[in-house]
Design a protein around this motif. Structure first.
Motif, mmCIF file in Angstrom:
data_model
loop_
_atom_site.group_PDB
_atom_site.id
_atom_site.type_symbol
_atom_site.label_atom_id
_atom_site.label_comp_id
_atom_site.label_asym_id
_atom_site.label_seq_id
_atom_site.Cartn_x
_atom_site.Cartn_y
_atom_site.Cartn_z
ATOM 1 N N GLN A 134 0.833 -1.189 0.000
ATOM 2 C CA GLN A 134 0.000 0.000 0.000
ATOM 3 C C GLN A 134 0.876 1.250 0.000
ATOM 4 N N PHE A 157 0.703 5.314 1.052
ATOM 5 C CA PHE A 157 -0.039 6.256 1.883
ATOM 6 C C PHE A 157 0.574 7.646 1.758
ATOM 7 N N GLN A 171 0.859 10.866 4.279
ATOM 8 C CA GLN A 171 0.601 11.330 5.631
ATOM 9 C C GLN A 171 0.495 12.851 5.623
ATOM 10 N N TRP A 193 -1.327 16.700 9.746
ATOM 11 C CA TRP A 193 -1.973 16.384 11.012
ATOM 12 C C TRP A 193 -1.736 14.931 11.434
ATOM 13 N N GLY A 194 -1.036 14.179 10.595
ATOM 14 C CA GLY A 194 -0.648 12.828 10.960
ATOM 15 C C GLY A 194 -1.475 11.710 10.374
ATOM 16 N N GLN A 195 -2.597 12.035 9.757
ATOM 17 C CA GLN A 195 -3.420 10.960 9.233
ATOM 18 C C GLN A 195 -2.810 10.334 7.997
ATOM 19 N N LEU A 196 -2.857 9.013 7.938
ATOM 20 C CA LEU A 196 -2.388 8.273 6.776
ATOM 21 C C LEU A 196 -3.557 8.097 5.809
ATOM 22 N N ASN A 251 -5.029 6.610 2.408
ATOM 23 C CA ASN A 251 -4.792 5.542 1.430
ATOM 24 C C ASN A 251 -4.688 6.121 0.022
ATOM 25 N N TYR A 300 -3.794 0.423 -3.066
ATOM 26 C CA TYR A 300 -3.516 -0.952 -2.661
ATOM 27 C C TYR A 300 -3.030 -1.635 -3.928
ATOM 28 N N PHE A 358 4.481 7.147 2.334
ATOM 29 C CA PHE A 358 4.966 5.872 2.856
ATOM 30 C C PHE A 358 4.522 4.731 1.953
ATOM 31 N N LEU A 412 1.634 -4.736 8.497
ATOM 32 C CA LEU A 412 2.339 -3.998 7.454
ATOM 33 C C LEU A 412 3.663 -3.503 8.005
ATOM 34 N N PHE A 432 6.444 -0.724 7.303
ATOM 35 C CA PHE A 432 6.548 0.555 6.609
ATOM 36 C C PHE A 432 7.988 0.882 6.252
ATOM 37 N N GLY A 433 8.148 1.584 5.151
ATOM 38 C CA GLY A 433 9.429 2.177 4.826
ATOM 39 C C GLY A 433 9.627 3.450 5.638
ATOM 40 N N THR A 434 10.753 4.101 5.418
ATOM 41 C CA THR A 434 11.084 5.310 6.184
ATOM 42 C C THR A 434 10.464 6.560 5.582
#
Lengths: 116, 109
Positions: free
Chosen positions: B33, B35, B37, B40-43, B45, B48, B86, B97, B99-101
């Motif tokens: 997936q 994402f 961000q 405000w921090g929300q991931l 989508n 997929y 991400f 999941l 995650f990458g950096t």
């Protein structure tokens, strides 16, 4: 269609205290996962709940515990808080992978915890 | 466990430019997936895409599972595209999941 909701959005605690974070999954989803995101890093998997049981756990100490309720909502509890627990805590919901679903995750807005 | 690397780590572009973000992973995956961000921090989508190609407006993504990489393309960038992107992967029999950096994208007006 309600998405994933989390509460509270922000909170401040002191070292040694305990905290409870709450999550309601996306409508129709039955699986809830929790992730911790430290500043400047990617989210790290804490654990996943399905059918009110912890199904998988990441590399987090026993101070981190959780619960899933019959309505699929979930709580994350952290005991004996440390300064290093300061982070954004993200809840994600999905459909059960074992039932042939994709496992695609949908995230809430997160709960930002500061430990002083 | 599986390793996920994203490049570049930072990208600064003028509004209207195109960009390509890359995600390399070290093992076979059954979930991938992308994402975004927001501040405000929300991931949010984006895609997929464990294999194949998808497009959604100015964004598209391609995953070549046999070569273990995925690309996210952003065309005609807008300032609202700024944020951290991400890539996250899941392996067979493992629902978490990894995650990458991330790639931090900054779009300058």
């Amino acid at each position: 269609d309600a998405g994933v909701t989390q509460s509270p959005t922000h909170l401040i605690k002191t070292r040694g205290q305990q905290v409870t974070l709450r999550c309601s999954p996306k409508s129709g989803h039955d699986t809830v996962s929790w992730y911790q995101q430290a500043l400047g890093q990617g989210p790290q998997f804490i654990f996943q709940y399905y059918e009110e049981e912890e199904r998988q756990r990441g590399n987090f100490p026993d101070r981190f515990s959780g619960h899933q309720f019959p309505n699929y909502s979930s709580e994350l509890n952290v005991n004996a808080l440390l300064l290093g627990d300061s982070a954004l805590y993200l809840c994600a919901s999905s459909l059960n992978l074992l039932a042939g679903n994709t496992g695609e995750l949908f995230f809430g807005e997160g709960s930002r915890l500061t430990v002083l | 466990g599986i390793q996920v690397e994203q490049s570049p780590p930072d990208l600064i572009l003028q509004e209207g430019a195109n960009s390509t973000l890359r995600c390399n992973f070290s093992d076979s995956v059954n979930n991938l997936q992308w994402f975004h961000q927001n501040p405000w921090g929300q991931l949010i989508n984006l895609f997929y895409i464990p294999s194949g190609t998808k497009q959604n407006g100015r964004l598209s993504a391609t995953t070549v599972a046999t070569e273990r990489y995925s690309l996210l393309y952003i065309s005609s960038s807008q300032t609202t595209d700024s944020g951290v992107y991400f890539c996250a992967v899941g392996t067979f029999g493992n629902e978490k999941l990894t995650f990458g950096t991330g790639t931090r994208l900054t779009i300058i007006p």
